[in-house]
Design a protein around this motif. Structure first.
Motif, PDB file in Angstrom:
ATOM      1  N   TRP B  91       0.835  -1.202   0.000  1.00 29.04           N
ATOM      2  CA  TRP B  91       0.000   0.000   0.000  1.00 29.04           C
ATOM      3  C   TRP B  91       0.871   1.254   0.000  1.00 29.04           C
ATOM      4  O   TRP B  91       0.563   2.246  -0.663  1.00 29.04           O
ATOM      5  CB  TRP B  91      -0.951   0.008   1.202  1.00 29.04           C
ATOM      6  CG  TRP B  91      -2.196  -0.813   0.987  1.00 29.04           C
ATOM      7  CD1 TRP B  91      -2.562  -1.942   1.662  1.00 29.04           C
ATOM      8  CD2 TRP B  91      -3.254  -0.571   0.032  1.00 29.04           C
ATOM      9  NE1 TRP B  91      -3.773  -2.421   1.188  1.00 29.04           N
ATOM     10  CE2 TRP B  91      -4.222  -1.603   0.200  1.00 29.04           C
ATOM     11  CE3 TRP B  91      -3.481   0.413  -0.932  1.00 29.04           C
ATOM     12  CZ2 TRP B  91      -5.385  -1.674  -0.574  1.00 29.04           C
ATOM     13  CZ3 TRP B  91      -4.644   0.338  -1.698  1.00 29.04           C
ATOM     14  CH2 TRP B  91      -5.572  -0.694  -1.505  1.00 29.04           C
ATOM     15  N   VAL B 109      -2.062   6.087   6.704  1.00 26.03           N
ATOM     16  CA  VAL B 109      -3.048   5.508   5.790  1.00 26.03           C
ATOM     17  C   VAL B 109      -2.772   4.019   5.577  1.00 26.03           C
ATOM     18  O   VAL B 109      -3.679   3.188   5.618  1.00 26.03           O
ATOM     19  CB  VAL B 109      -3.069   6.241   4.434  1.00 26.03           C
ATOM     20  CG1 VAL B 109      -4.245   5.775   3.608  1.00 26.03           C
ATOM     21  CG2 VAL B 109      -3.151   7.745   4.643  1.00 26.03           C
ATOM     22  N   GLN B 112      -4.071   1.794   8.142  1.00 22.61           N
ATOM     23  CA  GLN B 112      -5.490   1.434   8.016  1.00 22.61           C
ATOM     24  C   GLN B 112      -5.687   0.405   6.899  1.00 22.61           C
ATOM     25  O   GLN B 112      -6.395  -0.586   7.069  1.00 22.61           O
ATOM     26  CB  GLN B 112      -6.336   2.669   7.692  1.00 22.61           C
ATOM     27  CG  GLN B 112      -6.326   3.758   8.754  1.00 22.61           C
ATOM     28  CD  GLN B 112      -7.168   4.969   8.322  1.00 22.61           C
ATOM     29  OE1 GLN B 112      -8.372   4.867   8.122  1.00 22.61           O
ATOM     30  NE2 GLN B 112      -6.522   6.105   8.164  1.00 22.61           N
ATOM     31  N   LEU B 113      -5.061   0.662   5.775  1.00 21.13           N
ATOM     32  CA  LEU B 113      -5.292  -0.187   4.596  1.00 21.13           C
ATOM     33  C   LEU B 113      -4.788  -1.617   4.785  1.00 21.13           C
ATOM     34  O   LEU B 113      -5.340  -2.553   4.200  1.00 21.13           O
ATOM     35  CB  LEU B 113      -4.612   0.447   3.372  1.00 21.13           C
ATOM     36  CG  LEU B 113      -5.290   1.717   2.835  1.00 21.13           C
ATOM     37  CD1 LEU B 113      -4.353   2.464   1.892  1.00 21.13           C
ATOM     38  CD2 LEU B 113      -6.590   1.370   2.108  1.00 21.13           C
ATOM     39  N   ILE B 116      -7.446  -4.362   5.502  1.00 21.30           N
ATOM     40  CA  ILE B 116      -8.501  -4.715   4.554  1.00 21.30           C
ATOM     41  C   ILE B 116      -8.362  -6.187   4.158  1.00 21.30           C
ATOM     42  O   ILE B 116      -7.281  -6.636   3.797  1.00 21.30           O
ATOM     43  CB  ILE B 116      -8.435  -3.836   3.280  1.00 21.30           C
ATOM     44  CG1 ILE B 116      -8.542  -2.357   3.624  1.00 21.30           C
ATOM     45  CG2 ILE B 116      -9.520  -4.255   2.284  1.00 21.30           C
ATOM     46  CD1 ILE B 116      -9.881  -1.892   4.071  1.00 21.30           C
TER      47      ILE B 116
END
Lengths: 231, 231
Positions: B91, B109, B112-113, B116
């Motif tokens: 990412w 970020v 967070q990613l 997924i």
DNA sequence: AATAATTTTTAGGCTTATCTAAAAATTATT
DNA sequence: AATAATTTTTAGATAAGCCTAAAAATTATT
């Protein structure tokens, strides 16, 4: 552009965001307030859980709640919901356009990605995609202010013979239907011409991408197209 | 390829994944088991919270825990951790290469990613990026089996005058340091030649991208480069 | 309008992931 | 080796988000 400051819309949990989104969708078709049971059904949860959450969201001023009267989003609440939907739909476009997903595969992943908090991230995705206005299902993408531009759409089944139009969206987004469309190579933006409608069962012969195809009335009922374009 | 089945690695919460990642990183430099306090410090939480979580992870067979003896990841646990790190680093590359992020903006970020859940998503991101082997900080990206290929790296400060090398990674990933490198246009992959080392304070004159630049010893200590390449 | 059916809320519990404070075990120091 | 300091664990609480079961309110039916 500077993204250092978290804005006021970043203080919602994923669960709260899911409620806002559900209420937003239900509110579009509801005449009065959105009922507790309707929310519970949409989110596959219990009515009692909804009552709890709805009280919390009312405290946060994103909706108006009166016992037994259902809920209505405030202006604020609508904007937050629209911005989550914006993220969901932009991610769907990204998955289809850039990552080779089929449009029947995108929903679960977009459901996760929509909760990522980063204004720069979604702005850049938007730019990378060329600022799309509709998602792979033809649904409109709210702008950065949460505003949605609605295009007048009618069912393909309302057209008459020889009329030509463009596929704007699908009514039914079930996996079965989307896979059917995939198999037949039918996609948003395709030009559709009505060749012949069988009076008996309303099955319709159409021309899509220069190929003739017979579709049932049920399919024609679920294809949303640009308003008539007589030829 | 079919992605219908969820694999055994999908059953961890974001919090559990964060613990696994932290323990993995700490385990790389620990001689014995990773201590409760070290984990607490890394995750900015309390030792008592760590004890609780570590018991739960031991039940799930991803680590070995003995009271007062710290923890060690199992083979299984190491693989899961490596795959989270794989996602994080892919990412990061995506954010920098495709979305115009600076390498000092990507961490929050990516944090967070990385949680997924979608094997297809990360495989497609990997392909879109051309199967990169290092992230924007020069850190190696584990492969799909969680294996890491380590490249021998040395501090720039260990090189002698006239030696030429390539910047592979940075030791310190603090925002301050990354912003300093940005400002000086120093990036992973750049060719660096040592022109002169000042014996007094070990400040070093280097040539990076055909530009001469004076760096302090502290900077030279934090730039990790390919092993000597005498010219 | 009274009763029945349905919807909604309340009350009390559960789980996850956290916390504080105190007790227990380990490690360091004299 | 005994004591002091530190680390780790235990015990008990809290908040978020969910649950079941029962009570209350609303809506539908006779």
């Amino acid at each position: 552009m500077v993204y250092l400051l978290y804005n006021q819309y970043n203080m919602f949990t994923s669960s709260e965001e899911n409620y806002l989104k559900a209420i937003y969708h239900l509110g579009l078709v509801a005449k009065k307030g959105v009922s507790t049971n309707a929310i519970a059904k949409k989110l596959d949860t219990k009515a009692s859980s909804v009552t709890d959450m709805v009280k919390k969201l009312a405290d946060k001023k994103v909706l108006i709640y009166q016992k037994y009267q259902g809920v209505n989003l405030t202006i604020e609440g609508k904007k937050i919901a629209a911005l989550i939907i914006r993220k969901h739909r932009l991610w769907e476009v990204f998955l289809v356009e850039k990552l080779n997903f089929n449009w029947d595969e995108v929903h679960d992943v977009a459901e996760q990605l929509e909760h990522i908090k980063s204004p720069k991230l979604i702005d850049e995705i938007d730019a990378l995609l060329g600022f799309p206005t509709v998602d792979p299902h033809g649904d409109p993408i709210p702008d950065k202010e949460g505003e949605i531009t609605l295009r007048k759409k009618v069912k393909l089944s309302t057209l008459k013979e020889n009329e030509e139009t463009v596929l704007l969206a699908v009514k039914d987004s079930s996996d079965d239907f989307l896979r059917y469309l995939n198999k037949k190579k039918i996609a948003i933006g395709n030009t559709i011409k009505v060749i012949h409608i069988e009076p008996f069962d309303h099955s319709t012969l159409v021309q899509i991408n220069d190929v003739e195809l017979l579709i049932t009335n049920e399919v024609a009922e679920n294809l949303l197209v640009k308003e008539s374009n007589a030829v």
